[in-house]
Design an enzyme around this catalytic site. Structure first.
Site, PDB file in Angstrom:
ATOM      1  N   ASP A 258       0.833  -1.197   0.000  1.00 11.13           N
ATOM      2  CA  ASP A 258       0.000   0.000   0.000  1.00 11.13           C
ATOM      3  C   ASP A 258       0.875   1.257   0.000  1.00 11.13           C
ATOM      4  O   ASP A 258       1.886   1.314   0.717  1.00 11.13           O
ATOM      5  CB  ASP A 258      -0.869  -0.034   1.272  1.00 11.13           C
TER       6      ASP A 258
ATOM      7  N   GLU B 299      14.492 -15.194   0.393  1.00  9.31           N
ATOM      8  CA  GLU B 299      14.835 -16.258   1.352  1.00  9.31           C
ATOM      9  C   GLU B 299      13.923 -17.459   1.145  1.00  9.31           C
ATOM     10  O   GLU B 299      14.190 -18.540   1.666  1.00  9.31           O
ATOM     11  CB  GLU B 299      14.643 -15.759   2.795  1.00  9.31           C
TER      12      GLU B 299
HETATM   13  C1  NOJ Z   1      -4.486   2.921  -0.863  1.00 13.07           C
HETATM   14  C2  NOJ Z   1      -5.623   1.992  -0.547  1.00 13.07           C
HETATM   15  O1  NOJ Z   1      -5.962   1.309  -1.719  1.00 13.07           O
HETATM   16  C3  NOJ Z   1      -6.736   2.872  -0.046  1.00 13.07           C
HETATM   17  O2  NOJ Z   1      -7.932   2.142   0.104  1.00 13.07           O
HETATM   18  C4  NOJ Z   1      -6.311   3.489   1.262  1.00 13.07           C
HETATM   19  O3  NOJ Z   1      -7.307   4.410   1.668  1.00 13.07           O
HETATM   20  C5  NOJ Z   1      -4.995   4.258   1.109  1.00 13.07           C
HETATM   21  N1  NOJ Z   1      -4.031   3.522   0.353  1.00 13.07           N
HETATM   22  C6  NOJ Z   1      -4.389   4.568   2.463  1.00 13.07           C
HETATM   23  O4  NOJ Z   1      -3.921   3.405   3.060  1.00 13.07           O
END
Ligand code: NOJ
Length: 563
Positions: free
Chosen positions: A216, A266
């Protein structure tokens, strides 16, 4: 970072360790997928129970959005504990059972990892709040003194992605940075403990059999917060893609992923990773480097209008960027953050600005401009067949195989997305694509919740016609189209791609090895198909005419491809 000596270094006995280079990956938003215990929230046992469905769809892998303990300030992307399961979703044992069942069906498992920020309920953040200024506990996050009289103003004028200031003040007067919601404090990735702890987390899940990680906000971890902090007006814009922005896409971020790669390697086979990196397309390949995460989402088609030129240039640019063979190419039409593609393509003007239109439509509660549901669905099927014919990996979002539209009329009082509150209603947010999916045509809950559970977001009545059970008995349903397409793609897919020149600029026609051709008609008139057997089409082909807003796959005998 030292590699764990007990584990093998990169050397794999799995002949299929590059499975992710041309996979069909199905995204599960677990709280809205299947609820096994009737509490209205989807859970891990719900996923396990639906493994036969996922197998029948033919997907190679699932990506499961966060299932960690969370107050759901941002749909689970506010993580309290990276090595635990939200009790509402199950236990670690349930997780192991789910992985075993998925693996048993030949489906790999990718999980979401959220390294840019924790939640404000994470142990580290509690420790930071309890600790004094300049303490090691505060240094795991990004705390600063304020500006103005008695530091009463934020350290800079930066705005968070969900609207509102990116800084929040704490009791002793300091401010912490959160690029998203205030409940999502940003971590300081210069802190060795932060770096080390994430390596522990990656190993924790890889040891449990996870095959890969979706990372993310991969472009946000490295920050340069040298003072004075530049005001927003002086920050580089998105077109100045040179790594100089203090918050996004800094070159140092790749040092972090080089460490992660050592951990991935790993394992046998090495774990894969895919970056959510919202960066300039010319810099995306850095995240997909084999010494880093290895793959990055390409969101260009999410932004594109229903327009042949735009699709062509997205495809060209991405294939050029990933090089040949296109092993790191990715294609995405929908996910949990955007208005579903069937809806984007069914709004008047979808040929120009689908994103802006869709936001306006959401703000009118799905009323204006009027949505042409049938047109959107037709185009969505055509776009899906087109992307499934491209080289590389395709990421599908739960419910798109049912032809679901966005739920546009969710009332304000049920909305959960922080975007809505933080923007004071200027943006409705992402709940409309996160409504629990329909499994059967019967209310309540259309088979989502076991028993009489009330889904955590209300489902509209029209879900009945889109349910799995309704579509399984209809050979012309969207679900059956997806099943056929995914099965056929698995047989036809091999490296190689070439455009076939078309005199009609509103027709896209490309060829793949083995005589596979894909033709998409973006024009308002039917077009004649080239010779060959029509093996699949998103709309009926009559007398070899491909109707408007449709895609056909054609197979011609070997030797006559246009490579
Ligand atoms: C991207 C994620 O897909 C989204 O749903 C989220 O709100 C933001 N990152 C923050 O983590």
């Amino acid at each position: 970072m030292t590699a764990n000596p007990a584990r093998p270094t990169r050397k794999t006995t799995d002949m299929n360790s590059d499975w992710w280079t041309d996979a069909v990956v199905y995204q599960i938003y677990p709280r809205s997928f299947a609820d096994s215990d009737g509490d209205g929230i989807g859970d891990l046992r719900g996923v396990t129970a639906r493994v036969p469905y996922l197998a029948s769809l033919g997907v190679d892998a699932v990506w499961i959005s966060p299932f960690y303990p969370s107050a759901l300030a941002d749909g689970g992307y506010d993580v309290d504990d990276y090595r635990a399961i939200d009790p509402r979703l199950g236990t670690l044992e349930d997780f192991d059972d789910m992985v075993e069942a998925l693996h048993g069906a030949g489906i790999r498992v990718i999980i979401d990892i959220v390294p840019n920020h924790t939640s404000n309920r994470h142990r580290w953040f509690s420790e930071a709040l309890a600790a004094p200024k300049d303490s090691a506990a505060r240094d795991r996050y990004i705390f600063r003194d304020g500006t103005g009289p008695a530091g009463s103003q934020p350290p800079s004028d930066w705005q968070s992605i969900f609207s509102g200031p990116a800084w929040t003040r704490v009791a002793d007067g300091q401010w912490y940075l959160h690029l998203f919601a205030p409940e999502q404090p940003d971590l300081n990735w210069r802190h060795p403990e932060v770096r080390q702890d994430f390596l522990t987390t990656l190993r924790f899940w890889a040891d449990r059999g996870v095959d890969g990680f979706r990372v993310d906000v991969a472009h946000g971890l490295a920050k340069d917060l040298t003072e004075p902090l530049a005001p927003t007006a002086h920050l580089p814009g998105p077109a100045e893609a040179n790594g100089t922005h203090p918050l996004w896409d800094r070159d140092e971020v790749h040092d972090i992923y080089a460490e992660w790669r050592t951990v991935f390697n790993e394992y046998d086979p090495p774990r894969m990773a895919v970056a959510e990196a919202c960066v300039h397309p010319t810099r995306r390949h850095r995240y997909a480097h084999p010494d880093g995460l290895g793959q990055a989402f390409n969101f260009d088609l999410l932004e594109a209008a229903w327009d042949a030129d735009q699709f062509r240039s997205c495809i060209d640019r991405h294939l050029c960027e990933v090089g040949s063979p296109a092993t790191t190419a990715t294609w995405v039409l929908s996910n949990h953050d955007v208005v579903r593609h069937a809806t984007r393509y069914g709004l008047p003007g979808a040929e120009k600005q689908p994103r802006d239109l869709a936001n306006a439509w959401l703000l009118s509660n799905g009323d204006q401009p009027p949505l042409d549901r049938a047109l959107g669905l037709r185009r969505a099927g055509a776009a899906t067949l087109l992307t499934l014919a491209l080289p590389g990996s395709v990421y599908l979002y739960q419910g798109e195989e049912l032809g679901l539209h966005e739920v546009g009329d969710l009332p304000a009082e049920v909305l959960q997305d922080p975007e809505f509150r933080r923007s004071h209603g200027a943006r409705k947010g992402r709940d409309g694509c996160r409504v629990p999916i329909p499994w059967t045509a019967e209310e309540p809950s259309f088979g989502f919740s076991d028993g009489t559970g009330t889904p955590h977001l209300p489902q509209p009545g029209w879900f009945a016609n889109h349910s799995v059970s309704a579509q399984e008995v209809d050979p012309d349903s969207t679900l059956e189209l997806y099943r056929r397409a995914i099965a056929l793609r698995a047989k036809l897919q091999s490296p190689g791609f070439g455009w076939h020149h078309e005199s009609n600029p509103r027709v896209l026609h490309f060829t793949r090895p083995g005589g596979w051709q894909c033709v998409t008609n973006f024009s308002p008139d039917p077009v004649a198909l080239p010779p060959g057997t029509v093996v699949l089409s998103s709309a009926p082909v009559v007398y070899r005419q491909l109707p408007p807003d449709a895609t056909a796959w054609i197979l011609i005998s070997e030797g006559s491809t246009h490579e």
